[in-house]
Scaffold this motif. Structure first.
Motif, PDB file in Angstrom:
ATOM      1  N   ASN A   1      16.537 -26.287  18.337  1.00 16.43           N
ATOM      2  CA  ASN A   1      16.678 -25.939  19.451  1.00 16.43           C
ATOM      3  C   ASN A   1      18.446 -27.524  19.867  1.00 16.43           C
ATOM      4  O   ASN A   1      18.681 -28.356  18.973  1.00 16.43           O
ATOM      5  N   TYR A   2      19.362 -26.271  20.190  1.00 21.30           N
ATOM      6  CA  TYR A   2      20.500 -26.865  19.377  1.00 21.30           C
ATOM      7  C   TYR A   2      21.338 -27.112  21.613  1.00 21.30           C
ATOM      8  O   TYR A   2      20.763 -26.781  22.361  1.00 21.30           O
TER       9      TYR A   2
ATOM     10  N   TYR B   1      15.966 -32.396  16.860  1.00 20.27           N
ATOM     11  CA  TYR B   1      17.262 -31.600  17.602  1.00 20.27           C
ATOM     12  C   TYR B   1      18.297 -31.350  17.630  1.00 20.27           C
ATOM     13  O   TYR B   1      19.262 -32.468  16.761  1.00 20.27           O
TER      14      TYR B   1
ATOM     15  N   LYS C   1      29.085 -20.946  21.583  1.00 22.31           N
ATOM     16  CA  LYS C   1      28.168 -20.726  20.753  1.00 22.31           C
ATOM     17  C   LYS C   1      27.408 -21.365  22.459  1.00 22.31           C
ATOM     18  O   LYS C   1      28.354 -23.055  22.192  1.00 22.31           O
ATOM     19  N   GLN C   2      26.533 -21.644  23.087  1.00 22.23           N
ATOM     20  CA  GLN C   2      26.159 -21.446  24.150  1.00 22.23           C
ATOM     21  C   GLN C   2      24.549 -21.967  23.650  1.00 22.23           C
ATOM     22  O   GLN C   2      23.746 -21.936  22.385  1.00 22.23           O
TER      23      GLN C   2
ATOM     24  N   ASP D   1      20.959 -24.560  23.643  1.00 15.59           N
ATOM     25  CA  ASP D   1      19.693 -24.061  24.469  1.00 15.59           C
ATOM     26  C   ASP D   1      18.971 -24.232  25.704  1.00 15.59           C
ATOM     27  O   ASP D   1      18.671 -24.566  26.261  1.00 15.59           O
ATOM     28  N   MET D   2      19.953 -26.214  25.781  1.00 19.09           N
ATOM     29  CA  MET D   2      20.393 -26.599  26.965  1.00 19.09           C
ATOM     30  C   MET D   2      21.331 -27.649  27.198  1.00 19.09           C
ATOM     31  O   MET D   2      21.852 -28.290  25.836  1.00 19.09           O
TER      32      MET D   2
ATOM     33  N   SER E   1      24.425 -18.750  32.958  1.00 19.24           N
ATOM     34  CA  SER E   1      23.200 -18.215  32.104  1.00 19.24           C
ATOM     35  C   SER E   1      22.225 -19.013  32.996  1.00 19.24           C
ATOM     36  O   SER E   1      21.997 -19.911  34.339  1.00 19.24           O
TER      37      SER E   1
ATOM     38  N   VAL F   1      19.837 -20.617  31.120  1.00 20.26           N
ATOM     39  CA  VAL F   1      19.889 -22.692  30.076  1.00 20.26           C
ATOM     40  C   VAL F   1      19.549 -23.288  31.086  1.00 20.26           C
ATOM     41  O   VAL F   1      19.326 -23.719  31.723  1.00 20.26           O
TER      42      VAL F   1
ATOM     43  N   PHE G   1      11.562 -27.534  26.654  1.00 18.86           N
ATOM     44  CA  PHE G   1      11.254 -26.380  26.196  1.00 18.86           C
ATOM     45  C   PHE G   1      10.219 -25.700  26.233  1.00 18.86           C
ATOM     46  O   PHE G   1      10.301 -24.248  25.833  1.00 18.86           O
TER      47      PHE G   1
ATOM     48  N   THR H   1       9.779 -23.108  28.781  1.00 13.73           N
ATOM     49  CA  THR H   1      11.079 -21.908  29.169  1.00 13.73           C
ATOM     50  C   THR H   1      10.790 -21.265  28.588  1.00 13.73           C
ATOM     51  O   THR H   1      11.250 -20.096  27.343  1.00 13.73           O
ATOM     52  N   THR H   2       9.779 -21.627  26.670  1.00 16.37           N
ATOM     53  CA  THR H   2       9.114 -19.883  26.485  1.00 16.37           C
ATOM     54  C   THR H   2       7.798 -20.076  26.136  1.00 16.37           C
ATOM     55  O   THR H   2       7.131 -19.106  25.259  1.00 16.37           O
TER      56      THR H   2
END
Length: 232
Positions: free
Chosen positions: A3-4, A27, A45-46, A48-49, A72, A74, A117, A120-121
């Motif tokens: 994750n970014y 990360y 580039k967006q 992930d958090m 977003s 995010v 994370f 959210t997943t």
């Protein structure tokens, strides 16, 4: 792929420590010291958090949080030296998913990142009556397989916390939840903030979905009602 995470913090010591702990956990991290630069760099580039400080030179973290939310859903964690309840509530009202007060343990931040994370997943377990992992009540549809929400035939963009509130309510239609129950279900049992956070979530959902039957149980909490008109 890891994750970014994008960190916006003007204190170089905090930036370096937080970045080191997050990288150690696998990360991918980028970091800048002001909101304007962060906003410009993420146009391509967006992340992930986001992890945002509040007291930043120029545009502050609240304003950046608001701008992110306009585009977003995010996850956003706010970190700040401010510990006043009103500041936490403002951050949640603007759409942040968590709030951590300085000084904090880097391990605690990493734990919150992991939990957010995960929240959210994670896909909710399918119940036998949930065809296609979808639940519907009137004009409201919550699809668990891809975490999408529809109201009156239109897809509604919701944050992770907004989705979790709707998901819990629609899986327990007509059941009244106390604010404390919803805080535990959505933020976890280690959350010590005000139950105003629940009210703010409901307020945002009502604004996004005019007429959504989230009924206020006065002095207690909320429920998703089968009645065509819910008390607001």
């Amino acid at each position: 792929m890891s994750n970014y995470i994008f960190i916006v913090e003007d204190d170089p010591n905090i930036r370096d420590i937080v970045s080191a702990y997050l990288k150690k956990d696998g990360y991918h991290v980028s970091m800048v010291d002001n909101a304007e630069k962060a906003w410009e760099l993420t146009r391509g580039k967006q992340p992930d958090m986001w992890i945002l400080d509040i007291m930043l030179p120029g545009m502050d973290g609240y304003e950046l949080c608001k701008k992110i939310r306009q585009e977003s859903n995010v996850p956003i964690i706010i970190i700040s030296a401010k510990d006043e309840e009103v500041d936490k509530i403002l951050g949640l009202e603007l759409g942040s998913d968590d709030y951590l007060t300085k000084p904090f343990s880097p391990r605690e931040l990493v734990a919150r990142v992991k939990r957010l994370f995960k929240r959210t997943t994670i896909h909710y377990e399918q119940k036998p009556h949930e065809s296609g992992q979808q639940l519907q009540m009137g004009a409201l549809i919550v699809r668990h397989n891809d975490r999408r929400v529809f109201w009156a035939d239109h897809e509604i963009e919701v944050t992770a916390k907004e989705y979790e509130l709707l998901s819990n309510l629609i899986q327990n239609q007509n059941r009244a939840f106390s604010r404390e129950e919803l805080l535990t279900l959505i933020w976890g049992d280690d959350y010590f903030g005000s139950d105003r956070a629940v009210d703010d979530l409901v307020k945002r959902l009502r604004k996004k979905m005019d007429g959504v039957p989230i009924e206020t149980v006065w002095g207690y909490g909320y429920r998703l009602s089968h009645e065509e008109e819910a008390n607001t």
